[in-house]
Design a protein around this motif. Structure first.
Motif, PDB file in Angstrom:
ATOM      1  N   ALA A 149       0.828  -1.208   0.000  1.00 47.35           N
ATOM      2  CA  ALA A 149       0.000   0.000   0.000  1.00 47.35           C
ATOM      3  C   ALA A 149       0.861   1.256   0.000  1.00 47.35           C
ATOM      4  CB  ALA A 149      -0.922  -0.010   1.222  1.00 47.35           C
ATOM      5  N   THR A 150       1.942   1.241   0.776  1.00 45.50           N
ATOM      6  CA  THR A 150       2.824   2.403   0.872  1.00 45.50           C
ATOM      7  C   THR A 150       3.474   2.728  -0.467  1.00 45.50           C
ATOM      8  OG1 THR A 150       3.278   1.957   3.211  1.00 45.50           O
ATOM      9  CG2 THR A 150       4.876   3.312   2.031  1.00 45.50           C
ATOM     10  N   VAL A 151       3.965   1.698  -1.165  1.00 44.30           N
ATOM     11  CA  VAL A 151       4.612   1.913  -2.468  1.00 44.30           C
ATOM     12  C   VAL A 151       3.611   2.435  -3.487  1.00 44.30           C
ATOM     13  CG1 VAL A 151       5.768   0.755  -4.391  1.00 44.30           C
ATOM     14  CG2 VAL A 151       6.419   0.201  -2.040  1.00 44.30           C
TER      15      VAL A 151
ATOM     16  N   MET B  23       3.429  13.388   4.846  1.00 42.12           N
ATOM     17  CA  MET B  23       2.521  12.291   5.190  1.00 42.12           C
ATOM     18  C   MET B  23       3.165  11.317   6.171  1.00 42.12           C
ATOM     19  SD  MET B  23      -0.581  12.179   4.426  1.00 42.12           S
ATOM     20  CE  MET B  23      -0.861  10.446   4.739  1.00 42.12           C
ATOM     21  N   ALA B  24       4.497  11.349   6.257  1.00 37.98           N
ATOM     22  CA  ALA B  24       5.181  10.488   7.221  1.00 37.98           C
ATOM     23  C   ALA B  24       4.917  10.912   8.657  1.00 37.98           C
ATOM     24  CB  ALA B  24       6.688  10.477   6.951  1.00 37.98           C
ATOM     25  N   ALA B  25       4.237  12.040   8.849  1.00 42.37           N
ATOM     26  CA  ALA B  25       3.830  12.417  10.201  1.00 42.37           C
ATOM     27  C   ALA B  25       2.684  11.539  10.701  1.00 42.37           C
ATOM     28  CB  ALA B  25       3.395  13.883  10.236  1.00 42.37           C
ATOM     29  N   SER B  26       1.953  10.923   9.785  1.00 39.59           N
ATOM     30  CA  SER B  26       0.787  10.144  10.192  1.00 39.59           C
ATOM     31  C   SER B  26       1.122   8.950  11.077  1.00 39.59           C
ATOM     32  CB  SER B  26      -0.031   9.699   8.970  1.00 39.59           C
ATOM     33  OG  SER B  26       0.754   8.935   8.099  1.00 39.59           O
ATOM     34  N   PRO B  27       2.277   8.244  10.899  1.00 38.21           N
ATOM     35  CA  PRO B  27       2.574   7.149  11.837  1.00 38.21           C
ATOM     36  C   PRO B  27       2.709   7.601  13.286  1.00 38.21           C
ATOM     37  CG  PRO B  27       3.902   6.906   9.867  1.00 38.21           C
ATOM     38  CD  PRO B  27       3.223   8.230   9.768  1.00 38.21           C
TER      39      PRO B  27
ATOM     40  N   ALA C  32      -2.572  -0.642  13.645  1.00 39.56           N
ATOM     41  CA  ALA C  32      -2.249   0.633  12.997  1.00 39.56           C
ATOM     42  C   ALA C  32      -0.844   1.110  13.320  1.00 39.56           C
ATOM     43  CB  ALA C  32      -3.273   1.694  13.406  1.00 39.56           C
ATOM     44  N   ALA C  33      -0.382   0.897  14.563  1.00 38.70           N
ATOM     45  CA  ALA C  33       0.934   1.421  14.953  1.00 38.70           C
ATOM     46  C   ALA C  33       2.057   0.732  14.186  1.00 38.70           C
ATOM     47  CB  ALA C  33       1.136   1.255  16.457  1.00 38.70           C
ATOM     48  N   ARG C  34       1.996  -0.609  14.088  1.00 38.31           N
ATOM     49  CA  ARG C  34       3.064  -1.326  13.380  1.00 38.31           C
ATOM     50  C   ARG C  34       3.010  -1.071  11.880  1.00 38.31           C
ATOM     51  NH1 ARG C  34       6.636  -5.079  14.836  1.00 38.31           N
ATOM     52  NH2 ARG C  34       5.668  -5.385  16.864  1.00 38.31           N
ATOM     53  N   ALA C  35       1.804  -1.046  11.312  1.00 39.83           N
ATOM     54  CA  ALA C  35       1.680  -0.715   9.895  1.00 39.83           C
ATOM     55  C   ALA C  35       2.168   0.706   9.633  1.00 39.83           C
ATOM     56  CB  ALA C  35       0.232  -0.873   9.441  1.00 39.83           C
ATOM     57  N   GLY C  36       1.921   1.603  10.598  1.00 39.65           N
ATOM     58  CA  GLY C  36       2.381   2.978  10.457  1.00 39.65           C
ATOM     59  C   GLY C  36       3.882   3.100  10.381  1.00 39.65           C
ATOM     60  N   VAL C  37       4.601   2.185  11.051  1.00 40.35           N
ATOM     61  CA  VAL C  37       6.061   2.197  10.968  1.00 40.35           C
ATOM     62  C   VAL C  37       6.502   1.965   9.526  1.00 40.35           C
ATOM     63  CG1 VAL C  37       8.139   0.965  11.659  1.00 40.35           C
ATOM     64  CG2 VAL C  37       6.410   1.501  13.363  1.00 40.35           C
ATOM     65  N   VAL C  38       5.858   1.013   8.835  1.00 41.66           N
ATOM     66  CA  VAL C  38       6.180   0.743   7.426  1.00 41.66           C
ATOM     67  C   VAL C  38       5.879   1.975   6.577  1.00 41.66           C
ATOM     68  CG1 VAL C  38       5.688  -0.779   5.461  1.00 41.66           C
ATOM     69  CG2 VAL C  38       5.695  -1.701   7.778  1.00 41.66           C
ATOM     70  N   TYR C  39       4.859   2.724   6.961  1.00 41.74           N
ATOM     71  CA  TYR C  39       4.450   3.908   6.204  1.00 41.74           C
ATOM     72  C   TYR C  39       5.542   4.965   6.167  1.00 41.74           C
ATOM     73  CZ  TYR C  39       0.960   7.091   4.264  1.00 41.74           C
ATOM     74  OH  TYR C  39       0.261   7.925   3.440  1.00 41.74           O
TER      75      TYR C  39
ATOM     76  N   LEU D 162       8.349   4.568   5.115  1.00 41.42           N
ATOM     77  CA  LEU D 162       9.111   4.386   3.881  1.00 41.42           C
ATOM     78  C   LEU D 162       8.544   5.213   2.732  1.00 41.42           C
ATOM     79  CD1 LEU D 162       9.668   0.524   4.016  1.00 41.42           C
ATOM     80  CD2 LEU D 162      11.356   2.311   4.451  1.00 41.42           C
ATOM     81  N   GLN D 163       7.358   5.763   2.909  1.00 42.39           N
ATOM     82  CA  GLN D 163       6.731   6.485   1.812  1.00 42.39           C
ATOM     83  C   GLN D 163       7.561   7.673   1.327  1.00 42.39           C
ATOM     84  OE1 GLN D 163       2.350   6.889   0.841  1.00 42.39           O
ATOM     85  NE2 GLN D 163       2.704   8.667   2.113  1.00 42.39           N
ATOM     86  N   PRO D 164       8.154   8.502   2.205  1.00 48.47           N
ATOM     87  CA  PRO D 164       8.971   9.600   1.689  1.00 48.47           C
ATOM     88  C   PRO D 164      10.109   9.130   0.796  1.00 48.47           C
ATOM     89  CG  PRO D 164       8.567   9.884   4.030  1.00 48.47           C
ATOM     90  CD  PRO D 164       8.075   8.523   3.674  1.00 48.47           C
ATOM     91  N   VAL D 165      10.690   7.996   1.141  1.00 49.21           N
ATOM     92  CA  VAL D 165      11.779   7.460   0.323  1.00 49.21           C
ATOM     93  C   VAL D 165      11.248   7.074  -1.050  1.00 49.21           C
ATOM     94  CG1 VAL D 165      13.528   5.652   0.153  1.00 49.21           C
ATOM     95  CG2 VAL D 165      12.965   6.640   2.385  1.00 49.21           C
ATOM     96  N   CYS D 166      10.121   6.366  -1.084  1.00 49.97           N
ATOM     97  CA  CYS D 166       9.538   5.940  -2.357  1.00 49.97           C
ATOM     98  C   CYS D 166       9.125   7.144  -3.201  1.00 49.97           C
ATOM     99  CB  CYS D 166       8.327   5.045  -2.107  1.00 49.97           C
ATOM    100  SG  CYS D 166       8.677   3.526  -1.211  1.00 49.97           S
TER     101      CYS D 166
END
Length: 331
Positions: free
Chosen positions: A55-57, A143-147, A282-289, A291-295
């Motif tokens: 989803a993040t990618v 958007m990386a503030a959301s985690p 949500a918290a653990r999935a948010g950690v993966v999120y 990575l969105q700025p990098v992508c």
């Protein structure tokens, strides 16, 4: 007449077996039986992280697509057609579960409507509005503030985060701040950046709500309902936009980005994210999120020519390191 109940005889313990033998046999049985649930949980957690990453990618690409059509498609019109396309994409799979579970959905209509407001109507409208006055890279980074907000919601809900996850999140957040502030923590925000912070808050609220989704509502039925309600919520604003701003020309420059955000960023990514939340929270999935700025930065460089330089590389290293630290499982 007496009633005789037949019982299977219970074998007597072997007198020759020592207590040590019996203890060894018991511990062996426990050892062989115990790992099965643990392996199942580990597989579920692994799948949840992979779905969150998918989803993040995909969403990273949507920021590039949103920025690309910002000058040709008014924000509200882009979001409205995004969800119409998403509805058409999921209808062949979700229409039957939706009709079958309509009574259950109607009982929880208030919850579903709130999820539709935060996740469908508000979040994406704010993202498209931000695309008018800020870069795709900034959109992804903010958007990386959301985690962080997701973690706050999780903690308020009683979830224990742990020192390692908190340290990893802070490290990744530092990388994001440095990236947005171009090497300084004193960030100068444009109007589009403020819209993106509002979008981050809306998306985090949606993710926190997902954890409380009624279990009896099928995932596809829930997805279809949120898309439908979100489109209905946007319909009045769409009518106003048509009256004031006029329509847009449908061509390769607009149809391609709209199809991407409708099919992939909406139907595919939202299904993957919702499933990830159900599996890992949500918290653990948010950690993966994180990575969105990098992508987004990599896609922006490849497709839009937006450069980051040495500072961008160092900030990415902080983000990746923080995600790895926060995602690592304890022994």
């Amino acid at each position: 007449m007496s009633l005789i109940t037949a019982r299977h005889p219970t074998p007597a313990p072997d007198a020759t077996a020592t207590s040590a033998d019996r203890s060894t046999a018991t511990s062996t049985a426990i050892t062989t039986e115990k790992p099965a649930p643990a392996r199942k949980l580990a597989r579920g957690a692994g799948l949840g992280v992979l779905l969150a990453l998918l989803a993040t990618v995909v969403w990273s690409g949507s920021f590039v697509a949103t920025r690309d059509m910002a000058d040709t498609v008014p924000p509200v019109q882009a979001v409205f057609w995004r969800w119409i396309i998403a509805l058409l994409a999921v209808a062949p799979f979700a229409a039957r579960p939706f009709l079958r579970q309509w009574r259950t959905i109607r009982r929880h209509l208030g919850f579903v409507a709130l999820a539709s407001l935060f996740g469908v109507a508000l979040y994406n409208t704010l993202v498209h509005q931000a695309g008018l006055t800020t870069s795709a890279s900034n959109m992804g980074m903010i958007m990386a503030a959301s985690p962080v907000i997701m973690a706050v919601y999780a903690r308020l809900g009683g979830e224990r985060l742990g020192a390692r996850r908190i340290l990893g999140m802070l490290t990744a957040a530092l990388g994001v701040l440095l990236l947005v502030g171009k090497g300084s923590l004193a960030v100068d925000l444009a109007a589009g950046d403020l819209w993106m912070f509002a979008a981050a808050l809306s998306f985090a609220s949606y993710s926190a709500l997902l954890k409380r989704k009624p279990a009896e509502i099928d995932g596809l039925a829930f997805l279809f309902t949120t898309f439908l309600l979100g489109a209905l919520m946007l319909a009045p604003a769409y009518a106003v936009s048509l009256t004031v701003q006029g329509g847009f020309t449908v061509g390769p420059a607009t149809a391609g980005p709209l199809l991407y955000v409708g099919v992939f960023s909406s139907a595919v990514a939202f299904f993957a994210w919702n499933k990830a939340i159900a599996l890992v929270g949500a918290a653990r999935a948010g950690v993966v999120y994180y990575l969105q700025p990098v992508c987004v930065a990599l896609l922006s460089y490849a497709l839009l020519g937006e450069r980051l330089g040495l500072l961008g590389g160092a900030s990415m290293a902080l983000i990746l390191g923080g995600v790895a630290l926060a995602s690592a499982r304890g022994r």
